[in-house]
Design an enzyme around this catalytic site. Structure first.
Site, PDB file in Angstrom:
ATOM      1  N   ALA A  81      13.750   2.877   6.733  1.00  0.00           N
ATOM      2  CA  ALA A  81      14.297   2.311   7.965  1.00  0.00           C
ATOM      3  C   ALA A  81      13.966   0.826   7.938  1.00  0.00           C
ATOM      4  O   ALA A  81      12.790   0.450   7.922  1.00  0.00           O
ATOM      5  CB  ALA A  81      13.681   2.985   9.189  1.00  0.00           C
ATOM      6  N   SER A  82      14.975  -0.006   7.902  1.00  0.00           N
ATOM      7  CA  SER A  82      14.762  -1.445   7.748  1.00  0.00           C
ATOM      8  C   SER A  82      14.137  -2.067   8.981  1.00  0.00           C
ATOM      9  O   SER A  82      14.095  -1.471  10.060  1.00  0.00           O
ATOM     10  CB  SER A  82      16.097  -2.136   7.453  1.00  0.00           C
ATOM     11  OG  SER A  82      16.665  -1.653   6.262  1.00  0.00           O
TER      12      SER A  82
END
Length: 372
Positions: A81-82
């Site tokens: 998850a950036s």
């Protein structure tokens, strides 16, 4: 949560679909204090888990293409998850409008697809994920928000012809070559936003490309530096040092350079490293740790076994060794001088053009281009 970057028009989407709703119970967020990824279990430490879920930091959700087990970090992070601030900046680059048809390459946790769906409507989003387990988990998370219908398990390099043409294509993994298929599946005037870089370093930049009116090409500038996990089919295989240098650097031709360590090495995501990647094709740079005032920097040719090593030592002129069909240090130094003489351009002065024949980089204007 997004480092002050979030604009008012995107705030409702970020509030409606929090990142925490798309994360597994065991996560590996990047800890600034530890300088590495750390394992956090929601069952064992729910407060820390929630704090990291809400923080502006990247979070690894899979290691080693799913072959990893246990709580310790694996060898290679392969899904994540950036950082929310990075997610927002790329969404901003898309310039989305209600009703736009969007193709996402790399579903990951599904959070980005949920943000897209909130903005343009779930019926207008198709997201493609190559990893079946990741795709399944994302679909389940999206279904909890009523958004699961657009998840496709498949190879994103092929796009998704059934839903074309798209107004926007967005990519959540690092590219070394943008498939021409995406240009064909994006309508004229449409936009493709993708992390892109060269094998020279991991320092990529976001390319924002607009498809030409005749639909045969796409071109645009880079908007800023990023680092993303690489598209699986475009990962660089391991470079084995001894296959290049079976003996010692003394086997190479020795010269020297007036460039300093500070000038040439710079910061990991500096514009000059990105520029060198554009000007020294098919080359990998490896910056070693500094010990006892000395730091070697290696260059490995990816099309042959050419190599170069520059040894920076405090207070001394740097020594250089080169070997093979290419003089990689000469190429790299020439590229650095070019970058310096052209005004030390930042990422946003560089651009990329994608056609059926391949990719070309350019500085300031597409007419000032060169092949990659």
């Amino acid at each position: 949560m997004v480092g002050g970057a979030l604009s008012a028009d995107w705030a409702p989407a970020f509030e409606a679909v929090p990142r925490s709703a798309f994360l597994p119970d065991l996560i590996w967020p990047w800890s600034m204090a530890a300088g590495k990824s750390v394992a956090i279990s929601r069952a064992d430490d729910p407060e820390a888990w929630q704090a990291y879920a809400d923080a502006d930091c990247p979070i690894v959700t899979q290691w080693d293409d799913g072959g990893h087990s246990g709580t310790e970090p694996g060898r290679v992070s392969t899904s994540s998850a950036s950082m929310p601030s990075v997610v927002f900046r790329m969404l901003r680059d898309l310039d989305l409008r209600r009703g736009h048809r969007v193709l996402e390459i790399g579903t990951g946790t599904g959070w980005n697809a949920a943000l897209l769906a909130h903005r343009v409507g779930p019926e207008n989003v198709v997201t493609v994920e190559v990893d079946e387990a990741v795709s399944t988990a994302a679909r389940e998370a999206l279904e909890r928000f009523g958004l699961g219908g657009g998840v496709v398990h498949g190879d994103g390099t092929a796009g998704y012809e059934q839903g074309a043409p798209y107004d926007r294509i967005t990519v959540t993994c690092g590219l070394r070559s943008i498939p021409y298929t995406w240009v064909r599946q994006c309508r004229p005037g449409g936009v493709i936003v993708s992390p892109w870089g060269t094998h020279y370093s991991n320092g990529d930049a976001v390319a924002r490309l607009e498809v030409a009116r005749d639909g045969t090409s796409a071109a645009g500038r880079f908007t800023g530096p990023v680092e993303f996990m690489k598209l699986r089919s475009q990962r660089l295989p391991p470079v084995i040092h001894r296959e290049y240098v079976p003996g010692s650097v003394a086997d190479g031709e020795e010269t020297s350079t007036s460039l300093t360590e500070e000038e040439f090495v710079g910061e990991p995501f500096s514009a000059h490293r990105f520029a060198l990647g554009l000007r020294v094709p098919h080359c990998l740079q490896v910056v070693a740790e500094k010990r006892d005032g000395a730091r070697p920097v290696w260059l490995y040719g990816l099309a042959d076994r050419s190599w170069a090593c520059v040894q920076f030592r405090d207070g001394e002129v740097a020594r250089v060794w080169q070997h093979g069909g290419r003089r990689l240090w000469d190429e790299a130094e020439t590229a650095y001088r070019w970058w310096d003489e052209t005004g030390r351009p930042g990422h946003d002065r560089f651009g990329l053009t994608v056609t059926r024949d391949g990719q070309r980089a350019w500085l300031d204007d597409p007419a000032n281009d060169w092949p990659l």
